[in-house]
Design a protein around this motif. Sequence first.
Motif, PDB file in Angstrom:
ATOM      1  N   ALA A  11       0.841  -1.201   0.000  1.00 48.86           N
ATOM      2  CA  ALA A  11       0.000   0.000   0.000  1.00 48.86           C
ATOM      3  C   ALA A  11       0.877   1.253   0.000  1.00 48.86           C
ATOM      4  CB  ALA A  11      -0.927  -0.006   1.216  1.00 48.86           C
ATOM      5  N   TYR A  12       1.973   1.192   0.767  1.00 44.88           N
ATOM      6  CA  TYR A  12       2.885   2.346   0.807  1.00 44.88           C
ATOM      7  C   TYR A  12       3.563   2.544  -0.545  1.00 44.88           C
ATOM      8  CZ  TYR A  12       6.098   5.793   2.653  1.00 44.88           C
ATOM      9  OH  TYR A  12       6.767   6.967   2.882  1.00 44.88           O
ATOM     10  N   TRP A  13       4.071   1.436  -1.127  1.00 47.41           N
ATOM     11  CA  TRP A  13       4.704   1.544  -2.443  1.00 47.41           C
ATOM     12  C   TRP A  13       3.743   2.123  -3.475  1.00 47.41           C
ATOM     13  CZ3 TRP A  13       9.462   1.565  -4.096  1.00 47.41           C
ATOM     14  CH2 TRP A  13      10.466   0.926  -3.375  1.00 47.41           C
ATOM     15  N   SER A  14       2.504   1.665  -3.456  1.00 50.50           N
ATOM     16  CA  SER A  14       1.516   2.126  -4.419  1.00 50.50           C
ATOM     17  C   SER A  14       1.293   3.632  -4.293  1.00 50.50           C
ATOM     18  CB  SER A  14       0.200   1.371  -4.204  1.00 50.50           C
ATOM     19  OG  SER A  14      -0.769   1.786  -5.130  1.00 50.50           O
ATOM     20  N   ALA A  15       1.140   4.098  -3.049  1.00 51.76           N
ATOM     21  CA  ALA A  15       0.897   5.525  -2.825  1.00 51.76           C
ATOM     22  C   ALA A  15       2.126   6.357  -3.187  1.00 51.76           C
ATOM     23  CB  ALA A  15       0.502   5.750  -1.363  1.00 51.76           C
ATOM     24  N   TRP A  16       3.304   5.903  -2.759  1.00 56.16           N
ATOM     25  CA  TRP A  16       4.532   6.664  -3.032  1.00 56.16           C
ATOM     26  C   TRP A  16       4.794   6.742  -4.527  1.00 56.16           C
ATOM     27  CZ3 TRP A  16       9.303   5.121  -5.162  1.00 56.16           C
ATOM     28  CH2 TRP A  16      10.337   6.058  -5.054  1.00 56.16           C
ATOM     29  N   ILE A  60       4.665  15.547  -0.558  1.00 52.60           N
ATOM     30  CA  ILE A  60       4.413  14.113  -0.721  1.00 52.60           C
ATOM     31  C   ILE A  60       4.342  13.439   0.646  1.00 52.60           C
ATOM     32  CG2 ILE A  60       5.392  11.962  -1.586  1.00 52.60           C
ATOM     33  CD1 ILE A  60       6.444  13.444  -3.977  1.00 52.60           C
ATOM     34  N   ASP A  61       5.196  13.861   1.559  1.00 48.61           N
ATOM     35  CA  ASP A  61       5.177  13.328   2.919  1.00 48.61           C
ATOM     36  C   ASP A  61       3.796  13.530   3.535  1.00 48.61           C
ATOM     37  OD1 ASP A  61       6.171  12.048   5.112  1.00 48.61           O
ATOM     38  OD2 ASP A  61       7.544  13.639   5.722  1.00 48.61           O
ATOM     39  N   ALA A  62       3.278  14.762   3.389  1.00 48.22           N
ATOM     40  CA  ALA A  62       1.955  15.082   3.947  1.00 48.22           C
ATOM     41  C   ALA A  62       0.852  14.275   3.267  1.00 48.22           C
ATOM     42  CB  ALA A  62       1.681  16.572   3.804  1.00 48.22           C
ATOM     43  N   ALA A  63       0.987  14.069   1.963  1.00 42.85           N
ATOM     44  CA  ALA A  63      -0.025  13.304   1.220  1.00 42.85           C
ATOM     45  C   ALA A  63      -0.025  11.833   1.654  1.00 42.85           C
ATOM     46  CB  ALA A  63       0.232  13.415  -0.278  1.00 42.85           C
ATOM     47  N   LEU A  64       1.140  11.289   1.944  1.00 42.62           N
ATOM     48  CA  LEU A  64       1.221   9.907   2.411  1.00 42.62           C
ATOM     49  C   LEU A  64       0.547   9.750   3.774  1.00 42.62           C
ATOM     50  CD1 LEU A  64       4.911   9.147   1.384  1.00 42.62           C
ATOM     51  CD2 LEU A  64       2.866   8.094   0.399  1.00 42.62           C
ATOM     52  N   VAL A  69      -1.090   5.843   4.948  1.00 44.93           N
ATOM     53  CA  VAL A  69      -0.088   4.792   4.756  1.00 44.93           C
ATOM     54  C   VAL A  69       1.204   5.129   5.505  1.00 44.93           C
ATOM     55  CG1 VAL A  69      -1.008   4.039   2.536  1.00 44.93           C
ATOM     56  CG2 VAL A  69       0.752   5.825   2.597  1.00 44.93           C
ATOM     57  N   LYS A  70       1.247   6.330   6.071  1.00 47.11           N
ATOM     58  CA  LYS A  70       2.411   6.780   6.844  1.00 47.11           C
ATOM     59  C   LYS A  70       1.887   7.427   8.123  1.00 47.11           C
ATOM     60  CE  LYS A  70       6.919   8.931   5.844  1.00 47.11           C
ATOM     61  NZ  LYS A  70       7.155   9.999   6.822  1.00 47.11           N
ATOM     62  N   ALA A  71       2.530   7.104   9.234  1.00 49.02           N
ATOM     63  CA  ALA A  71       2.016   7.558  10.528  1.00 49.02           C
ATOM     64  C   ALA A  71       2.402   8.992  10.859  1.00 49.02           C
ATOM     65  CB  ALA A  71       2.504   6.613  11.634  1.00 49.02           C
ATOM     66  N   LYS A  72       3.621   9.391  10.520  1.00 47.44           N
ATOM     67  CA  LYS A  72       4.086  10.719  10.906  1.00 47.44           C
ATOM     68  C   LYS A  72       5.107  11.203   9.896  1.00 47.44           C
ATOM     69  CE  LYS A  72       7.565   8.700  13.994  1.00 47.44           C
ATOM     70  NZ  LYS A  72       8.068   8.612  15.380  1.00 47.44           N
ATOM     71  N   PRO A  73       5.330  12.523   9.823  1.00 50.19           N
ATOM     72  CA  PRO A  73       6.303  13.052   8.853  1.00 50.19           C
ATOM     73  C   PRO A  73       7.727  12.699   9.237  1.00 50.19           C
ATOM     74  CG  PRO A  73       5.465  14.801  10.277  1.00 50.19           C
ATOM     75  CD  PRO A  73       4.658  13.587  10.589  1.00 50.19           C
ATOM     76  N   GLY A  74       8.592  12.715   8.221  1.00 48.44           N
ATOM     77  CA  GLY A  74      10.007  12.486   8.476  1.00 48.44           C
ATOM     78  C   GLY A  74      10.513  11.196   7.859  1.00 48.44           C
TER      79      GLY A  74
END
Length: 275
Positions: A11-16, A60-64, A69-74
């Motif tokens: 899911a992360y790969w797809s979104a990124w 992109i970080d914020a969009a993830l 699919v991502k818990a927090k920025p960074g």
Amino acid sequence: NTVRSYRSALAYWSAWLQLRYGQALGDAALPATVAVQFVVDHLARPTADGEWVHLLPPTIDAALITAKVKAKPGALAYNTVSHRLAVLGKWHRLNSWDSPTEAPALKTLLREARKAQSRQGVSVRKKTAIVLEPLQALLATCTDGVRGVRDRALLLVAWSGGGRRRSEVVGLQVGDVHQLDADTWLYALGTTKTDTGGMRREKPLRGPAAQALSAWLEVAPAESGPLFRRMYKGGKVGTAGLSPDQVARIVQRRAQMAGLVGDWAAHSLRSGFVT
């Protein structure tokens, strides 16, 4: 657990990929340059002035994060990046494609990134291994009635039984164990994470592990159902089996009671046995 972690990684790969390249996962094999970009986007590295940087654009970080699919920025941890690359490689092999994760440039980059983080004191996170002394300290806390009898048996079966995974421990049924003699039990192990054939193999438990299992089945006899069951107030033993997460919490609770310092989890039993 494996299915869940693979699903999360894909899911992360797809979104990124969609956000970074406008490309859908699965249309075709990915080039090695995409895998390299993934690493430099997500692994932080030190600069000359002591700052840590990574190349994932903030938008992109914020969009993830918005896509959940991502818990927090960074940046991501090294282990997380390595796992997601491994899943990508598996995805390519299932599709009979050449995997970008086998590219020499990517392997060199990961090796150098790990060295750079190590030089700055960032270590790859591992659970603290329960070797003999911590194990004895955990067992010494198991004096609280029926709960202590259960936890002692669980700890010793997981550890002395060959460093079993938590999923293997909670998957054991009463019918999977039988006593061979006064000091020996056998337990049957079926499908595991690394052996998916399902062939049942009998493994021995001797000494303190066998004694602890006998004590548990004496205070909580059962004809069938899960071997290790949940408990309720008053020391009442239920019929439902423990979950994998509850095994981790038992280890953490016993470590806290013993005053042990470390990052303890169910996997600590497995890594401790192997150590």
